[in-house]
Enzyme design. Structure first.
Site, PDB file in Angstrom:
ATOM      1  N   SER A  69      -9.061 -28.509 -33.918  1.00 11.35           N
ATOM      2  CA  SER A  69      -9.645 -29.804 -34.229  1.00 11.35           C
ATOM      3  C   SER A  69      -8.597 -30.886 -34.450  1.00 11.35           C
ATOM      4  O   SER A  69      -8.777 -31.754 -35.288  1.00 11.35           O
ATOM      5  CB  SER A  69     -10.489 -29.694 -35.488  1.00 11.35           C
ATOM      6  OG  SER A  69     -11.038 -28.426 -35.644  1.00 11.35           O
ATOM      7  N   CYS A  70      -7.508 -30.813 -33.768  1.00 11.60           N
ATOM      8  CA  CYS A  70      -6.454 -31.796 -33.945  1.00 11.60           C
ATOM      9  C   CYS A  70      -6.923 -33.175 -33.513  1.00 11.60           C
ATOM     10  O   CYS A  70      -7.838 -33.317 -32.710  1.00 11.60           O
ATOM     11  CB  CYS A  70      -5.224 -31.401 -33.131  1.00 11.60           C
ATOM     12  SG  CYS A  70      -4.673 -29.714 -33.420  1.00 11.60           S
ATOM     13  N   THR A  71      -6.280 -34.211 -34.038  1.00 12.01           N
ATOM     14  CA  THR A  71      -6.552 -35.588 -33.640  1.00 12.01           C
ATOM     15  C   THR A  71      -5.222 -36.285 -33.397  1.00 12.01           C
ATOM     16  O   THR A  71      -4.310 -36.203 -34.225  1.00 12.01           O
ATOM     17  CB  THR A  71      -7.341 -36.334 -34.724  1.00 12.01           C
ATOM     18  OG1 THR A  71      -8.521 -35.595 -35.048  1.00 12.01           O
ATOM     19  CG2 THR A  71      -7.730 -37.723 -34.242  1.00 12.01           C
ATOM     20  N   GLU A  73      -2.737 -31.112 -28.401  1.00 11.98           N
ATOM     21  CA  GLU A  73      -4.111 -31.507 -28.692  1.00 11.98           C
ATOM     22  C   GLU A  73      -5.023 -30.669 -27.809  1.00 11.98           C
ATOM     23  O   GLU A  73      -4.987 -30.784 -26.578  1.00 11.98           O
ATOM     24  CB  GLU A  73      -4.301 -32.997 -28.384  1.00 11.98           C
ATOM     25  CG  GLU A  73      -5.703 -33.496 -28.603  1.00 11.98           C
ATOM     26  CD  GLU A  73      -6.015 -33.764 -30.065  1.00 11.98           C
ATOM     27  OE1 GLU A  73      -7.207 -33.730 -30.426  1.00 11.98           O
ATOM     28  OE2 GLU A  73      -5.071 -34.010 -30.852  1.00 11.98           O
TER      29      GLU A  73
END
Length: 476
Positions: free
Chosen positions: A9-11, A102
């Site tokens: 769930s990286c941003t 990502e």
């Protein structure tokens, strides 16, 4: 058995040099773990004599012979390398930065035409096999592209590279193909676990790089979904699942709502721009605020008081308790090469932590960052932050004022320390400069660690009193 990373769930936020407050290029990304899991993180310097020449992946078991004469670089790997390095983010001795990766999405037609490669490379490997060997952001794209062509990949990822002049974002397409776009100097980019690049100009090699046969690959496999023949990468290669509208796109909406408030957008739209111009120049504090985001001032805020329970649960926030670390990679073109690179680090859940700036022309990092263990201990800075978040999350309104005061105080001290260190570093060079910056980092971090330990004590005391009073009243 297929190799798949646990739902991540990286941003990512990328900032061009004319869009930042001081002319820096900025690459920032939270590293989040899958549901119910996390990996303890550490911050280290990898020297040339510590870099492997014969690299073996823990996950795919791929073996890669690496070039001689690697550069020194920083890295934020897992504390325990049972599942591999997972270096994530760093800056090398040539002041080139890399953030990997990502997790992004793709569609069935692409994966059918170019299947993922189970024996290929993945997030575990990428920083280690690329960052020590590149001298510009563009060179980083080309090196990674050549590795993807040769070895393939077992997962779908987006990777950022930057130097003082350019920021590039490369997205993997299927098992072997890839596409990269240069971030416009006057714009920022948001990537929330979705393939983001939109319209592609194959004739513009100043701003687009790609697999040698990408145009032919699109044509032969009928991947172009446009009516006008203009290739839109997101439409061609990306996914369009219902889950995207709740898990991914709202994060881009929240960031762009803050940085470009004049543009009204639907939080579940498929057309939120990849690159957008901000209404003013972007600061380090903006990046920290946004990557701590939980839809503040909207009905979707899980800590808010205005939305319904359904609205509070509608979208996945950016700042969650599964965040392991944030790296903001800042390359300052107005500073000499010896001290122009800063890697800002934060550990744990973003709403409850602070940033520490690290000069990357250094020999070592503080022991309480370098020697993180997988056991909970207040001796490691990573775990201090995890403990604060664990206590604060369920008592948000009772402790957030103290945490925000701590954040404002420490970030102000960070900027003061950078100003003083830059001034004292002027005129130094070689080992003398490296030793000075290593000592300065230690002093800056010692102060932040002490402040953070005091915050842990305060939060623990507050929460303990709340729980004591609750039980004394007989509350359930």
């Amino acid at each position: 058995m297929s190799i798949q990373k646990v739902l991540s769930s990286c941003t990512t936020i990328l900032v061009g040099k004319k869009a930042s407050y001081d002319g820096s290029t900025i690459v920032a990304r939270t590293e989040d773990s899958g549901n119910g899991t996390f990996e303890a993180k550490k911050f280290i310097v990898v020297k040339p004599d510590q870099q492997p020449r014969h690299y073996v992946s823990k996950i795919s078991k791929i073996v890669i012979d690496l070039p001689d004469q690697p550069l020194r670089y920083t890295s934020v790997p897992n504390a325990i390398n049972t599942d591999g390095v997972w270096g994530e983010a760093g800056i090398n001795a040539e002041n080139v930065a890399m953030s990997a990766t990502e997790t992004i999405t793709s569609n069935e037609r692409v994966l059918g035409a170019d299947p993922l490669v189970q024996s290929g490379i993945g997030e575990e490997d990428m920083l280690t096999i690329v960052l020590p060997y590149i001298h510009s952001a563009r060179e980083g794209v080309l090196r990674l592209g050549s590795l993807l062509k040769k070895y393939g990949t077992y997962e779908k990822n987006g990777i950022a590279f930057s130097d003082t002049d350019e920021v590039w974002f490369i997205e993997t397409i299927g098992g072997h193909h890839w596409l990269a776009q240069r971030v416009p100097d006057d714009s920022y980019v948001t990537v929330p676990n979705q393939l983001g690049i939109q319209e592609v100009d194959f004739s513009d090699n100043d701003n687009f790089l790609y697999s040698d046969d990408l145009e032919e690959f699109i044509k032969n496999n009928h991947l172009d979904l446009s009516f006008d023949g203009k290739i839109n990468s997101r439409l061609t290669f990306g996914s369009h699942a219902d889950n995207d509208h709740h898990y991914n796109t709202p994060r881009a909406w929240f960031i762009q709502k803050f940085l470009t408030p004049s543009v009204s957008q639907d939080p579940m739209s498929d057309t939120i721009p990849f690159a957008q111009k901000p209404f003013r120049k972007i600061t380090i504090e903006d990046i920290k605020y946004l990557l701590s985001g939980h839809y503040q001032d909207t009905v979707y805020d899980p800590y808010g008081t205005t939305g319904t329970e359904a609205e509070k649960k509608a979208f996945r926030p950016i700042g969650i308790n599964r965040t392991g670390e944030l790296s903001i990679l800042q390359l300052r073109s107005d500073r000499p090469e010896g001290y122009r690179a800063l890697q800002w680090i934060a550990f744990g859940s973003m709403p409850f932590n602070t940033l520490i700036p690290f000069y990357t022309n250094i020999e070592d990092t503080p022991a309480y960052l370098r020697d993180t263990t997988n056991r909970v201990t207040s001796e490691n800075f990573y775990w201090i932050n995890r403990l604060i978040a664990a206590l604060a999350d369920s008592h948000y309104h009772e402790v957030i004022a103290s945490i925000e005061q701590y954040q404002e105080r420490t970030l102000s001290q960070d900027h003061a320390a950078i100003i003083a260190t830059d001034k004292d570093a002027a005129g130094l060079a070689g080992k003398e400069l490296t030793d000075f910056l290593t000592r300065s980092n230690q002093e800056i971090t010692d102060r932040i660690k002490e402040e953070t330990e005091e915050l842990l004590n305060e939060v623990l005391f507050t929460v303990s009193n709340l729980m004591h009073n609750k039980f004394a009243r007989g509350d359930n």
